[in-house]
Write a protein that holds these residues in place. Structure first.
Motif, PDB file in Angstrom:
ATOM      1  N   GLN A   1       1.436 -15.357   1.874  1.00 30.55           N
ATOM      2  CA  GLN A   1       0.200 -15.466   1.139  1.00 30.55           C
ATOM      3  C   GLN A   1      -1.102 -15.947   1.885  1.00 30.55           C
ATOM      4  OE1 GLN A   1       0.799 -15.531  -3.364  1.00 30.55           O
ATOM      5  NE2 GLN A   1       2.959 -16.175  -3.019  1.00 30.55           N
ATOM      6  N   SER A   2      -0.579 -16.644   2.986  1.00 31.30           N
ATOM      7  CA  SER A   2      -1.742 -17.008   3.482  1.00 31.30           C
ATOM      8  C   SER A   2      -1.285 -17.313   5.093  1.00 31.30           C
ATOM      9  CB  SER A   2      -2.008 -18.666   3.041  1.00 31.30           C
ATOM     10  OG  SER A   2      -0.751 -19.461   3.234  1.00 31.30           O
TER      11      SER A   2
ATOM     12  N   GLN B   1       1.459  -6.405   7.404  1.00 35.83           N
ATOM     13  CA  GLN B   1       1.003  -6.085   6.131  1.00 35.83           C
ATOM     14  C   GLN B   1       1.198  -4.460   5.921  1.00 35.83           C
ATOM     15  OE1 GLN B   1      -3.113  -5.726   4.952  1.00 35.83           O
ATOM     16  NE2 GLN B   1      -2.643  -7.008   3.110  1.00 35.83           N
TER      17      GLN B   1
ATOM     18  N   SER C   1       1.290  -6.952  -3.922  1.00 32.77           N
ATOM     19  CA  SER C   1      -0.348  -7.110  -4.220  1.00 32.77           C
ATOM     20  C   SER C   1      -0.504  -6.811  -2.354  1.00 32.77           C
ATOM     21  CB  SER C   1      -0.095  -8.514  -4.266  1.00 32.77           C
ATOM     22  OG  SER C   1      -1.615  -9.022  -3.834  1.00 32.77           O
ATOM     23  N   HIS C   2      -1.630  -6.141  -2.448  1.00 30.21           N
ATOM     24  CA  HIS C   2      -2.319  -6.002  -1.143  1.00 30.21           C
ATOM     25  C   HIS C   2      -2.885  -7.159  -0.421  1.00 30.21           C
ATOM     26  CE1 HIS C   2      -2.406  -1.424  -1.663  1.00 30.21           C
ATOM     27  NE2 HIS C   2      -1.407  -1.855  -2.556  1.00 30.21           N
ATOM     28  N   THR C   3      -2.853  -8.387  -1.054  1.00 30.70           N
ATOM     29  CA  THR C   3      -3.334  -9.312  -0.360  1.00 30.70           C
ATOM     30  C   THR C   3      -2.249 -10.310   0.407  1.00 30.70           C
ATOM     31  OG1 THR C   3      -2.713 -10.844  -2.522  1.00 30.70           O
ATOM     32  CG2 THR C   3      -5.023 -10.106  -2.337  1.00 30.70           C
TER      33      THR C   3
ATOM     34  N   LEU D   1       0.090 -10.952   3.316  1.00 35.15           N
ATOM     35  CA  LEU D   1      -0.237 -10.813   4.777  1.00 35.15           C
ATOM     36  C   LEU D   1       0.693 -10.219   5.657  1.00 35.15           C
ATOM     37  CD1 LEU D   1      -2.288 -13.810   5.193  1.00 35.15           C
ATOM     38  CD2 LEU D   1      -3.165 -11.877   4.774  1.00 35.15           C
TER      39      LEU D   1
ATOM     40  N   LYS E   1       0.919 -13.018  -8.692  1.00 37.25           N
ATOM     41  CA  LYS E   1       0.358 -13.055  -7.441  1.00 37.25           C
ATOM     42  C   LYS E   1       1.055 -12.204  -6.373  1.00 37.25           C
ATOM     43  CE  LYS E   1      -1.071 -17.792  -7.794  1.00 37.25           C
ATOM     44  NZ  LYS E   1      -0.481 -19.251  -7.697  1.00 37.25           N
TER      45      LYS E   1
END
Lengths: 125, 485, 440
Positions: free
Chosen positions: B94-95, B122, B133-135, B137, B294
């Motif tokens: 996620q980061s 991604q 989730s499209h967030t 990575l 999330k």
């Protein structure tokens, strides 16, 4: 001396809170009702509250272990527990037919009988 | 008093795996389980994941056994027929920092021989799992990870072990262990057993068992995990196991497409001092759903159909504790937390090596039978197969659980193969696992169980000991069963 | 195919009666479910003039859930007398038998296929006959409903035995002769929960209280008075069960008042000792079969979307009773199912009514309306439920009519008749129904 009893009307889902004032057995005033049914109900509850009564009794030789039964007339509210005690002593044997009288004059009162609420055949297990 | 070579304390997947492995050899083995059936402790509430193996660091015992365990599952499944499918897993980043951790995990996995590890960008991730989730990575894909019904594994292992001569004693908590000259004597409330070797596979109670022989060198700190099952209509939301990047405490909160197609989310990781605390909580639910949203935003707490919790047997060493002790013949197989389920078949091999080193002669049985009869879930069969089964056995046409379409023949089979409680039937056949949660079939299953075991209806339990279901009516003469004839 | 069917052990009082007789090659109407809805539909089908009607029931005897509802209160509208559930069921069963409807008990419908000519093949798993394919022109779905469970409302805590739905407890007590426990708490004030509170008191259990998260009871006032007050059982409104305790068996529950968002206020929680928690928290139409057929469902009722002939989105498949929407009185189930049966019978005879031309829209304070559409050529009865209590109030049907009501409550169905002469003048294609305050 004036005393008061409180009831909730069962006539419809509004459930009006009823108040019945009385002196001894004499009804002085009924209030709180939205319609005539409320007044009638309060009067009935005060003078002689009556209830339907049904339960089950043990049955042998049948598809199920319990037979549904009912008292064929409404009985006084205070006799419900007594009725349950008397009726629960009963043991019946299949076959039983719908409406068959199982205890006659259950409280020693003419015409108040315990009857079977369904037919249960004899089942050979 | 019967003399055994090996007595296993604890019938979880670990104890059952060892029992089954030992049943290959000419060794007199018994397994003592405190519950009414095997697998009713930690195993039943396990997440049911066969890990690929890249999570555990090399150099630890668990890191060593997990990869080997994973490899052994294909053969085991062929022999024992439990529900198992390799669906693959994704650890999602996620980061930016988490992407680095993915690289590290991949490296770790490659060193340990985990096959097929791949980093997905991604675009690839969202093509393969469009509901995530499209967030996110990127992700680490491990194709060898799988899902399993862990209780089925325990049932199958013990059934096969018993078939090959292992003695199973349920409702048999060990209360005392006596050390005599060349043997250990175990006391349960109803019997005494003498043995050369004791294998302590008692899960969250294993430190208590070790204390019975005076060993105080480790403690179990149970760590609770809550799981939430979601409605079947979410089937297919994700196709693979979805992991966040792990923390020190745990592998995090996962999205698990179970073998039966239900989406399950969890577990939490909460230390507890109560070894029976399998309660779910408001906080647990909040944590789980906040975490998974999330990763997969369309998951909602409102879709929960049932929830449960289990305890991980975490030891103070944070690794498996497998090996001999200061007490001759007493061997610990303790602290088996994640990835214990995956490692279990490898643990069984490892323990056999230890026993052999300790002087137990392992001579192969010429007549070892590795298979148990495969049970087909009637509801999953084709119309033609169903027809054939009904022609063979008419009780396949008698539907008992209508939510999961379970027939009387399957319930009978489950009872013939060890089910003794309502949960035992449920976890073997799925009767009562569906939408009505047993509202319609519980009474029928109780009647069938009573008919087979000769128990009265009020003696039948949900899962043994004090878990009674109904009680007698004061005014009713009770026939032997409350059977509908 | 001319199978000789075995006699099942149900007799008409006084004489031996073989319900099944010979298996026909095909049927005009097959009814799935032998409860009050299914029996009503079968009678309705016979009234329409078709000869071959079959009821498939998954239980070992027809009658449905009525057989375990031993309390009185059934039949006031239909039979004009107070009957118990088993009496109501047996009267209908006798009618059905007299009317030459065939019944196959112990039969589970595992699927329905449709031939190119519209004939339906119903696949049945039968305890007595194995896998059987029954051919029919029309089908009536009448599978009833099931109870919501613990999972549906998420009560945290342990998972001991002793947490069960009120309906299962009713079966244990009234048919099997077993008690679900000795000290009982009840969550939800639906009628089954209230009725069970009284039953268990009469059988010597202690009922420690009924807990309802809403500020009003979900059951009939009569049941609150006669099942709880008569026996001194407390009803705690705006209160829910926040936690279940106990390792093997329920040992106690934590109850707490609910806040405005209906979540428990744990700062005011207290524990209550009990060994059993009965759940009476609502019913859900049982539409797994309908779903597997691809029938369109209404998300609010949980039942099929139906036209004014109670036909589902699948031609020739009709629905009635609690599988369509959860009813409050069995008498209304009977009325609705007689109608569904009649239309199914007509359909089997090739009658095709004009397609509905008016869609109903649930408006203010209307949770749902059934049927979902109307035609202009005949009188209709619409069943509705409101969202919240309103008194006094009025129902407004588009610009066609207004009707005053003393009150509406979510627990009670609202019945509304619409005469054809009103619809005659209507030229729109949607009709909105609102329940509004009287002075609106």
């Amino acid at each position: 001396m004036t005393e008061a009893e409180q009831y909730i009307c069962i006539g419809c889902p509004i459930g009006c809170p009823l108040r019945l004032e009385h002196e001894g057995d004499k009804i002085i005033e009924i209030s709180g009702h939205d319609c005539d049914r409320g007044a009638k109900y309060a009067k009935q509850e005060f003078t002689e509250p009556r209830r339907d009564f049904s339960t089950t009794v043990a049955i042998s030789g049948a598809r199920w272990n319990r037979l549904p039964v009912k008292v064929n007339r409404q009985i006084h509210k205070d006799r419900v527990m007594e009725g349950a005690r008397i009726i629960h002593e009963l043991q019946v044997e299949a076959p039983v037919k719908l409406g068959q009288v199982l205890i006659k004059n259950v409280f020693g009162e003419e015409g108040i009988d315990v009857v079977a609420c369904r037919t249960m055949d004899r089942v050979i297990s | 008093m019967t003399m055994y070579d090996v007595v296993i304390i604890g019938g979880g997947v670990v104890g059952c795996s060892i029992a089954r492995e030992l049943s290959r050899f000419q060794v007199r083995t018994a397994l003592l389980e405190q519950c009414a059936e095997v697998g009713f402790g930690t195993s039943k509430t396990n997440s049911g994941i066969i890990h690929a193996g890249h999570h555990s660091p090399p150099g630890t015992l668990k890191g060593m056994l997990v990869v080997r365990g994973n490899e052994l599952y294909d053969r085991l499944q062929k022999e024992l027929g439990f529900s198992f499918r390799r669906i693959g897993e994704l650890v999602v980043a996620q980061s930016q920092e988490e992407i680095e951790i993915l690289e590290h995990l991949k490296q770790q996995g490659v060193e340990k021989g985990v096959p097929g590890l791949e980093i997905w960008d991604q675009k690839r991730l969202l093509r393969e799992e469009p509901n995530l989730s499209h967030t996110l990575l990127s992700a680490l894909h491990a194709p060898s990870a799988g899902v399993i019904n862990p209780y089925e594994l325990a049932f199958a292992l013990i059934e096969n072990a018993e078939k090959n001569g292992v003695v199973l004693k349920v409702d048999s908590p060990v209360e005392k262990i006596e050390y005599q000259k060349d043997r250990l004597v175990l006391h349960t409330p109803t019997k005494k057993l003498a043995t050369r070797f004791v294998l302590n596979c008692a899960g969250v109670f294993s430190d208590k068992i070790a204390q019975m022989v005076g060993l105080n060198d480790f403690v179990i700190l149970p760590r609770k995990g809550e799981e939430y099952m979601l409605d079947k209509r979410l089937q297919g939301l994700v196709r693979r196991l979805i992991f966040p990047v792990p923390t020190k405490q745990s592998k995090g909160t996962l999205i698990i497409p179970t073998y039966d197609g239900t989406i399950m989310v969890g577990p939490t990781a909460q230390d507890t001092f109560d070894r029976y605390d399998v309660s779910t909580t408001y906080e647990g639910a909040k944590q789980v759903f906040e975490a998974v949203k999330k990763i997969c935003p369309s998951i909602s707490e409102r879709d929960t159909i049932t929830e449960f919790a289990g305890l991980r047997a975490v030891s103070n060493t944070n690794d498996f504790i497998i090996g001999t002790t200061a007490v001759k013949g007493f061997i610990n197989v303790a602290g088996i937390q994640s990835p214990g389920l995956t490692a279990a078949p490898a643990i069984a091999e490892y323990v056999c090596d230890i026993l052999e080193n300790e002087g137990l002669e392992l001579i192969k049985k010429p007549d070892f039978k590795p298979h148990i009869p495969k049970v087909s879930h009637f509801g999953n069969l084709s119309v033609a197969e169903q027809k054939r089964l009904i022609e063979e056995n008419a009780s396949y046409a008698k539907v008992i659980c209508r939510c999961e379409l379970v027939t009387e023949a399957e319930i009978n089979h489950a009872i013939d193969h060890g089910a003794r409680t309502l949960d035992g039937i449920k976890f073997r056949t799925r009767a009562g696992m569906g939408r009505c949660q047993g509202g319609f079939c519980a009474a029928r299953c109780m009647n069938i169980l009573a008919g087979h075991t000769g128990q009265a209806i009020h003696q039948i339990t949900k899962r043994g000991s004090g878990s009674w279901i109904v009680t007698k009516m004061e005014n009713h003469q009770h026939p032997k069963t409350g059977k509908e004839v | 195919m001319s199978l000789k069917w075995k006699t099942i052990n149900i007799q008409k009082p006084g004489k031996k009666f073989n319900i099944l007789g010979h298996m026909e090659q095909a049927y005009d109407v097959v009814v799935i479910g032998g409860g009050p809805g299914g029996m009503g539909a079968a009678l309705g089908a016979r009234e329409s003039g078709v000869a071959r009607v079959l009821i498939l029931d998954r239980e070992s005897e027809p009658g449905g859930i009525l057989l375990q509802c031993i309390h009185s209160g059934f039949g006031l509208h239909y039979f004009k007398e107070q009957l118990t559930g088993p009496e109501y069921a047996e009267r209908f069963l006798n009618k059905v038998i007299d009317d030459n409807v065939k019944i196959m008990a112990g039969s589970y419908v595992s699927g329905i296929a449709v031939d190119s000519d519209g004939t339906k093949q119903v696949r049945v798993l039968s305890e007595d006959h194995g896998q059987v394919i029954v051919k029919t022109r029309a089908v009536v779905l009448s599978m009833g409903c099931r109870e919501r469970t613990r999972g549906a409302i998420r009560i945290p805590g342990t998972r001991p035995s002793g947490v069960l739905t009120a309906g299962l407890a009713q079966k244990f007590v009234n048919m099997m002769g077993m008690l679900p426990g000795k000290r009982i708490a009840i969550l939800g004030s639906g009628d089954i929960g209230l009725i069970m509170a009284r039953r268990l008191m009469l059988e010597g259990c202690e009922v420690v209280g009924v807990f309802e998260y809403l500020p009003y009871s979900n059951g009939l006032t009569r049941n609150v008075v006669q099942c709880l007050e008569d026996f001194g059982i407390p009803l705690h409104l705006s209160t829910t069960v926040a936690y279940i305790h106990g390792r093997d068996r329920v040992e106690r529950i934590t109850v707490a008042p609910v806040e405005k968002d209906l979540k428990p206020d744990l700062s005011q929680a207290r524990d209550i000792q009990c060994d059993t928690l009965l759940l009476s928290i609502g019913l859900i139409p049982e539409n797994e079969l309908s779903q597997s057929l691809g029938i369109r469902l209404d998300l609010i009722t949980g039942g099929p979307w139906v036209s004014s002939t109670l036909e589902t989105s699948m031609p020739g498949v009709f629905a009635c009773g609690n599988v369509l929407h959860v009813h409050d009185l069995v008498d209304y189930v009977t009325r609705e199912s007689l109608l569904a049966g009649r239309f199914a019978g007509e359909w089997a005879q090739g009658v095709r009514r004009p397609v509905d031309n008016i869609r109903l829209i649930p408006g203010d304070n209307v949770r749902y309306c059934v049927p979902h559409s109307l035609s202009t050529e005949r009188e209709h009865t619409i069943y509705m439920r409101c969202k919240t209590v309103m008194q006094p109030c009025k129902i407004r049907v588009g610009n066609l009519m207004e009707k005053k009501l003393r009150f509406v409550v979510p627990a009670e169905m609202i019945m509304l008749k619409i005469k054809p002469h009103l619809l005659d003048k209507f030229h729109g294609d949607t009709l909105r129904i609102d329940i509004l305050p009287e002075d609106a």
